[in-house]
Design a protein around this motif. Sequence first.
Motif, mmCIF file in Angstrom:
data_model
loop_
_atom_site.group_PDB
_atom_site.id
_atom_site.type_symbol
_atom_site.label_atom_id
_atom_site.label_comp_id
_atom_site.label_asym_id
_atom_site.label_seq_id
_atom_site.Cartn_x
_atom_site.Cartn_y
_atom_site.Cartn_z
ATOM 1 N N TYR A 72 -7.421 2.519 -1.878
ATOM 2 C CA TYR A 72 -6.459 3.056 -1.205
ATOM 3 C C TYR A 72 -5.935 2.313 0.000
ATOM 4 O O TYR A 72 -5.089 2.536 0.762
ATOM 5 C CB TYR A 72 -6.739 4.460 -0.758
ATOM 6 C CG TYR A 72 -6.970 5.277 -1.984
ATOM 7 C CD1 TYR A 72 -5.949 5.882 -2.592
ATOM 8 C CD2 TYR A 72 -8.197 5.609 -2.324
ATOM 9 C CE1 TYR A 72 -6.144 6.880 -3.668
ATOM 10 C CE2 TYR A 72 -8.638 6.355 -3.444
ATOM 11 C CZ TYR A 72 -7.482 7.119 -4.120
ATOM 12 O OH TYR A 72 -7.594 7.785 -5.156
ATOM 13 N N GLY A 73 -6.598 1.162 0.275
ATOM 14 C CA GLY A 73 -6.287 0.260 1.558
ATOM 15 C C GLY A 73 -4.903 0.113 2.085
ATOM 16 O O GLY A 73 -4.502 0.372 3.172
ATOM 17 N N LEU A 74 -4.165 -0.486 1.010
ATOM 18 C CA LEU A 74 -2.537 -0.790 1.277
ATOM 19 C C LEU A 74 -1.979 0.400 1.531
ATOM 20 O O LEU A 74 -0.834 0.653 2.497
ATOM 21 C CB LEU A 74 -2.303 -1.539 -0.018
ATOM 22 C CG LEU A 74 -2.840 -2.919 -0.031
ATOM 23 C CD1 LEU A 74 -2.192 -3.530 -1.367
ATOM 24 C CD2 LEU A 74 -2.686 -3.950 1.305
ATOM 25 N N SER A 75 -2.137 1.565 0.723
ATOM 26 C CA SER A 75 -1.288 3.084 1.192
ATOM 27 C C SER A 75 -1.930 3.423 2.392
ATOM 28 O O SER A 75 -0.999 3.949 3.167
ATOM 29 C CB SER A 75 -1.855 3.931 -0.095
ATOM 30 O OG SER A 75 -1.422 3.483 -1.190
ATOM 31 N N MET A 76 -3.228 3.289 2.881
ATOM 32 C CA MET A 76 -3.451 3.790 4.110
ATOM 33 C C MET A 76 -2.830 2.976 5.040
ATOM 34 O O MET A 76 -2.383 3.757 6.235
ATOM 35 C CB MET A 76 -5.078 3.500 4.445
ATOM 36 C CG MET A 76 -5.935 4.320 3.331
ATOM 37 S SD MET A 76 -7.672 3.855 3.984
ATOM 38 C CE MET A 76 -8.661 4.850 2.641
ATOM 39 N N ILE A 77 -2.729 1.896 5.075
ATOM 40 C CA ILE A 77 -2.070 1.115 6.063
ATOM 41 C C ILE A 77 -0.708 1.344 6.185
ATOM 42 O O ILE A 77 0.078 1.512 7.152
ATOM 43 C CB ILE A 77 -2.207 -0.459 5.847
ATOM 44 C CG1 ILE A 77 -3.465 -0.996 5.756
ATOM 45 C CG2 ILE A 77 -0.966 -1.449 6.645
ATOM 46 C CD1 ILE A 77 -3.786 -2.443 5.146
ATOM 47 N N LYS A 78 0.250 1.709 4.923
ATOM 48 C CA LYS A 78 1.585 2.092 5.014
ATOM 49 C C LYS A 78 1.719 3.522 5.638
ATOM 50 O O LYS A 78 2.554 3.592 6.381
ATOM 51 C CB LYS A 78 1.868 2.393 3.472
ATOM 52 C CG LYS A 78 3.323 2.493 3.219
ATOM 53 C CD LYS A 78 4.027 2.777 1.881
ATOM 54 C CE LYS A 78 5.079 3.047 1.507
ATOM 55 N NZ LYS A 78 5.288 4.759 1.907
ATOM 56 N N LEU A 79 0.807 4.479 5.439
ATOM 57 C CA LEU A 79 0.649 5.656 6.146
ATOM 58 C C LEU A 79 0.332 5.755 7.625
ATOM 59 O O LEU A 79 1.095 6.056 8.384
ATOM 60 C CB LEU A 79 -0.299 6.552 5.439
ATOM 61 C CG LEU A 79 0.047 6.891 4.139
ATOM 62 C CD1 LEU A 79 -0.939 7.822 3.101
ATOM 63 C CD2 LEU A 79 1.409 8.224 3.932
#
Length: 200
Positions: A72-79
Amino acid sequence: MRLFLLLLSILAISTTTVNALTCELCQFSVKAAEDLVTQNFTQNQIIPYLDSACSLLPNQWASNCEIIVNTYGLSMIKLVLENETPEVACTQLGLCGSNSFLSDVKKETLGKWHWNKHHLNPIKKLECSACHFAVGKAENVVNKDINTARAYVDSQCDTFAIKEAIHICKRIVDKEIGRIITELKNHESKETVCKNIHMC
């Protein structure tokens, strides 16, 4: 029938505890990502740092934390870039729920490791350790020219005992070697140098 209901209750509590841990680890990772985003780290730099932060957790949580970061790292950064809080981000990712029992369990599960209760930011702890190491090595070449000092300390970073922080050591050398050498020539301590360059 009673045995079946008892087993079902145990399974529900166990599942809730696992979900609480997942939620807590997600929030831990999002908070770390927030800190890195505010320091203008790029997406490609943040994921390795988050993995490093996971490695500072006790062994029973570290591998789950790394799985969450890698999934989920990339999604976390986006959020984070959308200014979502860790709680909202992890709920949107489906890793946290609104169950009040979940909140109680997660507080007990990670205890002192909960980001908001833990007074040391794990990323900052890695940066500080890497800085102390780099400055200690720079002391050996304080009277050399800057390029020789940079090359020497950079090569010494490869021997840093905290493998997860070797890239941090090299980044410090690349960006701050001139200032480190100047401060060492002024007879500043490792602690003072690292504080002055905002690594500790």
